[in-house]
Design a protein around this motif. Structure first.
Motif, PDB file in Angstrom:
ATOM      1  N   TRP A  80      46.559  36.482  43.006  1.00 54.10           N
ATOM      2  CA  TRP A  80      46.000  36.171  41.696  1.00 54.10           C
ATOM      3  C   TRP A  80      46.824  35.057  41.057  1.00 54.10           C
ATOM      4  O   TRP A  80      48.043  34.965  41.288  1.00 54.10           O
TER       5      TRP A  80
ATOM      6  N   THR B 144      49.597  40.632  46.245  1.00 55.19           N
ATOM      7  CA  THR B 144      49.917  41.660  45.261  1.00 55.19           C
ATOM      8  C   THR B 144      50.320  42.980  45.908  1.00 55.19           C
ATOM      9  O   THR B 144      50.951  43.812  45.255  1.00 55.19           O
TER      10      THR B 144
ATOM     11  N   GLU C 179      38.366  34.217  41.088  1.00 53.49           N
ATOM     12  CA  GLU C 179      39.062  35.292  40.381  1.00 53.49           C
ATOM     13  C   GLU C 179      40.347  35.668  41.109  1.00 53.49           C
ATOM     14  O   GLU C 179      41.397  35.851  40.493  1.00 53.49           O
ATOM     15  N   ASN C 180      40.274  35.798  42.430  1.00 54.48           N
ATOM     16  CA  ASN C 180      41.460  36.010  43.255  1.00 54.48           C
ATOM     17  C   ASN C 180      41.170  35.505  44.659  1.00 54.48           C
ATOM     18  O   ASN C 180      40.068  35.024  44.933  1.00 54.48           O
ATOM     19  N   TYR C 181      42.158  35.632  45.551  1.00 57.54           N
ATOM     20  CA  TYR C 181      42.069  34.983  46.857  1.00 57.54           C
ATOM     21  C   TYR C 181      42.582  35.909  47.950  1.00 57.54           C
ATOM     22  O   TYR C 181      43.560  36.648  47.755  1.00 57.54           O
TER      23      TYR C 181
ATOM     24  N   ALA D 161      42.367  31.597  36.773  1.00 63.62           N
ATOM     25  CA  ALA D 161      42.906  30.954  37.970  1.00 63.62           C
ATOM     26  C   ALA D 161      43.168  29.478  37.717  1.00 63.62           C
ATOM     27  O   ALA D 161      44.183  28.924  38.163  1.00 63.62           O
TER      28      ALA D 161
ATOM     29  N   TRP E  23      47.027  45.311  36.277  1.00 61.47           N
ATOM     30  CA  TRP E  23      46.902  45.476  37.738  1.00 61.47           C
ATOM     31  C   TRP E  23      46.109  46.757  37.998  1.00 61.47           C
ATOM     32  O   TRP E  23      46.640  47.730  38.526  1.00 61.47           O
TER      33      TRP E  23
ATOM     34  N   TYR F 202      41.265  43.831  45.375  1.00 57.35           N
ATOM     35  CA  TYR F 202      41.552  43.556  43.964  1.00 57.35           C
ATOM     36  C   TYR F 202      43.064  43.431  43.782  1.00 57.35           C
ATOM     37  O   TYR F 202      43.634  42.416  44.172  1.00 57.35           O
ATOM     38  N   TRP F 203      43.766  44.408  43.234  1.00 55.59           N
ATOM     39  CA  TRP F 203      45.218  44.289  43.071  1.00 55.59           C
ATOM     40  C   TRP F 203      45.963  44.974  44.216  1.00 55.59           C
ATOM     41  O   TRP F 203      47.159  45.261  44.091  1.00 55.59           O
TER      42      TRP F 203
END
Length: 548
Positions: free
Chosen positions: A468, A449, A506-508, A524, A329, A462-463
């Motif tokens: 994720w 996150t 990669e993430n949302y 993912a 993270w 990002y985190w």
């Protein structure tokens, strides 16, 4: 194409009108090497992307590309003059002999050779052209030192790639008969196309995170991919699981990142291997073979010892993260007030790994080890409860002072719920209450996150906010371990629904579900496949055996 370290994709960050042949040997630019097009033609009017092949069309003209081998591509121009533009300004482009052109770059390996397949090439500075109006001429791009072009016609290669992917996809269709067909095809395609090696530092067949930007493997990403591949291709899954053990240091540390061109030791990642192996063993008998278990037992022991013996600076029985990236993270706010710190998620991973070692010990002929690992797991669980639980919440704490290292708005410490069987009823209830509270971490798409109420929340942080895949899997595991299977199923359904609609980024964005960063990410897709089972059947795989 599986095994290849060449790729073709659109550069969505800079030039949306051109596709590029890309080098995937490094996790660094330049990766876009050669732009593909027709002389005098602007953005293509149509694009047809298929497994292993690409066609861009204009009125009465087209250019097509197909993988003709693991390290080679064929390009064919129809109704126009093919144009290949070398993208990096510091690349060297020159003739090799009378008919071939080679492209070299000081930081890109290997050299690319471009040859005409009938007809000829023209070179003017950085632009290579081939064919004539209506000629249908072809060129071949090859990585020198790799496997040469396999010969045969353009159509033969296109049909071969289509057939190979069709056979691969059929495995997924048999295992996931009720999954959304388009999403399942995309997931299968990512795991098919992102295979690379063995080559260079990739000592086994590898599944890269992506062949867009994240063109490497990090030392916990591989474990989620291994589980997703367990009953699709057990041998490939085993290669993912063992991948970093091939590079393990004497003190048990695993490198952070591996690409074909090198190994990065700057960070490491959490010890997720015990949890992973328990899932693999439950999914397929291939992973219950004693010979294979002996192969990984000692590397897993060494990894545990690395964390317990070299990452406990205050000797309080809790391993510590030295950097946010060590947790996976990277910029998570659990570490915002300083490092090193002990986070309960790290304790949970170590407990799960020790429990799995205790289960393995009698299987591989070391029954006396089981009690040792069980005792270590118990001690870590006790220390975690003393240091990281304040009576209301789970929190990461700074080394030595044991002060909380954040204000408690990061999801990460709460994922220690994965070891709910080691927690009190009060502690388990707190995990379930937090993970199930709508509008705190939980959104319509899954768990953010960072709390969406936090002043540090960022939609694309990002985190620090985005959803994720792996953190969602961890949240589902925590809910189930803390006695909330219904909540686990609901979180799984939300993520699966988002994957069906958006695909595998990669993430949302936690509030809109919009895909962020790399748009085609195996990690993912792996989470979606794992959670697909939970969402479809309202159950998860049982552990191989009870905790000793």
């Amino acid at each position: 194409m599986p095994g290849s370290l060449l790729g073709i994709s659109a550069e969505t960050r800079v030039d949306r009108d051109r596709f590029f042949v890309r080098s995937l040997h490094r996790f660094a630019d330049p990766r876009d090497l050669i732009g593909i097009g027709l002389v005098g033609r602007p953005k293509p009017e149509s694009v047809d992307l298929r497994p292993g092949s690409l066609s861009m069309g204009w009125s009465g003209a087209s250019i097509e590309a197909v993988f003709s081998g693991c390290d080679s591509l064929r390009l064919r121009a129809e109704g126009g003059v093919g144009e290949l533009v070398v993208a990096p300004p510091d690349a060297r482009v020159e003739w090799s002999g009378d008919s071939d052109v080679v492209v070299t770059h000081p930081s890109v390996s290997p050299v690319l050779k471009i040859s005409a397949v009938g007809g000829g090439l023209n070179l003017c500075e950085r632009v290579i052209t081939f064919g004539a109006e209506g000629s249908g001429e072809e060129v071949c791009l090859e990585e020198l030192g790799g496997k040469p072009d396999a010969g045969g016609s353009f159509e033969l290669h296109r049909e071969a790639r289509s057939r190979e992917f069709g056979e691969w996809l059929s495995r997924y269709e048999r295992l996931y008969p009720h999954a959304d067909a388009a999403a399942l095809t995309e997931a299968a395609y990512l795991f098919w196309s992102c295979q690379a090696g063995p080559r260079g530092s990739l000592r086994r067949r590898a599944v890269l995170m992506s062949k867009n930007w994240m063109t490497g493997i990090w030392s916990w990403d591989n474990c989620f991919n291994a589980i997703a591949l367990a009953d699709i291709d057990p041998e490939l899954a085993w290669d993912q699981f063992c991948f970093f053990f091939d590079w393990q240091a004497e003190d048990g540390r695993l490198p952070d990142l591996i690409t074909a061109s090198g190994v990065d030791w700057g960070m490491t990642k959490p010890p997720v291997y015990g949890w992973t192996l328990s899932k693999l063993r439950a999914l397929h008998p291939f992973f219950r073979d004693a010979r294979r278990l002996r192969e990984v037992y000692e590397p897993m022991v060494r990894q545990v010892r690395f964390w317990l013996e070299t990452r406990d600076s205050d000797e309080d029985g809790l391993a510590e993260y030295a950097h946010g990236c060590d947790s996976g993270w990277d910029n998570g706010t659990a570490f915002i007030d300083g490092l090193p710190c002990a986070s309960p998620d790290l304790a949970a991973w170590l407990i799960l790994q020790l429990e799995e070692l205790a289960r393995l010990a009698p299987v591989i002929g070391h029954p006396e080890d089981a009690a040792v690992w069980t005792d270590k797991a118990r001690r870590i669980a006790e220390a975690m409860s003393v240091r990281c639980w304040d009576g209301r919440r789970w929190q990461a704490v700074q080394s030595h002072s044991h002060r909380p290292s954040s204000e408690g708005n990061c999801l990460l410490p709460w994922l220690a719920g994965m070891v709910g069987h080691r927690m009190s009823e009060t502690q388990r209830a707190a995990v379930v209450r937090l993970l199930g509270e709508e509008g705190r971490f939980l959104t319509s798409f899954g768990p953010a996150t960072e709390s969406i109420r936090s002043p540090l929340y960022e939609a694309d942080g990002y985190w620090r906010g985005p959803i994720w895949g792996p953190s969602t899997v961890m949240a589902v595991e925590a809910c189930r371990a803390c006695g909330a299977p219904g909540l686990a199923d609901e979180i799984a359904r939300r993520f699966v629904r988002m994957g069906n609609q958006i695909g595998f980024a990669e993430n949302y964005d936690a509030l809109t579900g919009r895909g962020l960063r790399d748009p085609g990410y195996t990690w993912a897709a792996a989470a979606w496949l794992l959670l697909q089972r939970t969402a479809a059947s309202a159950r998860t795989t049982q552990e191989p055996s009870s905790v000793p």
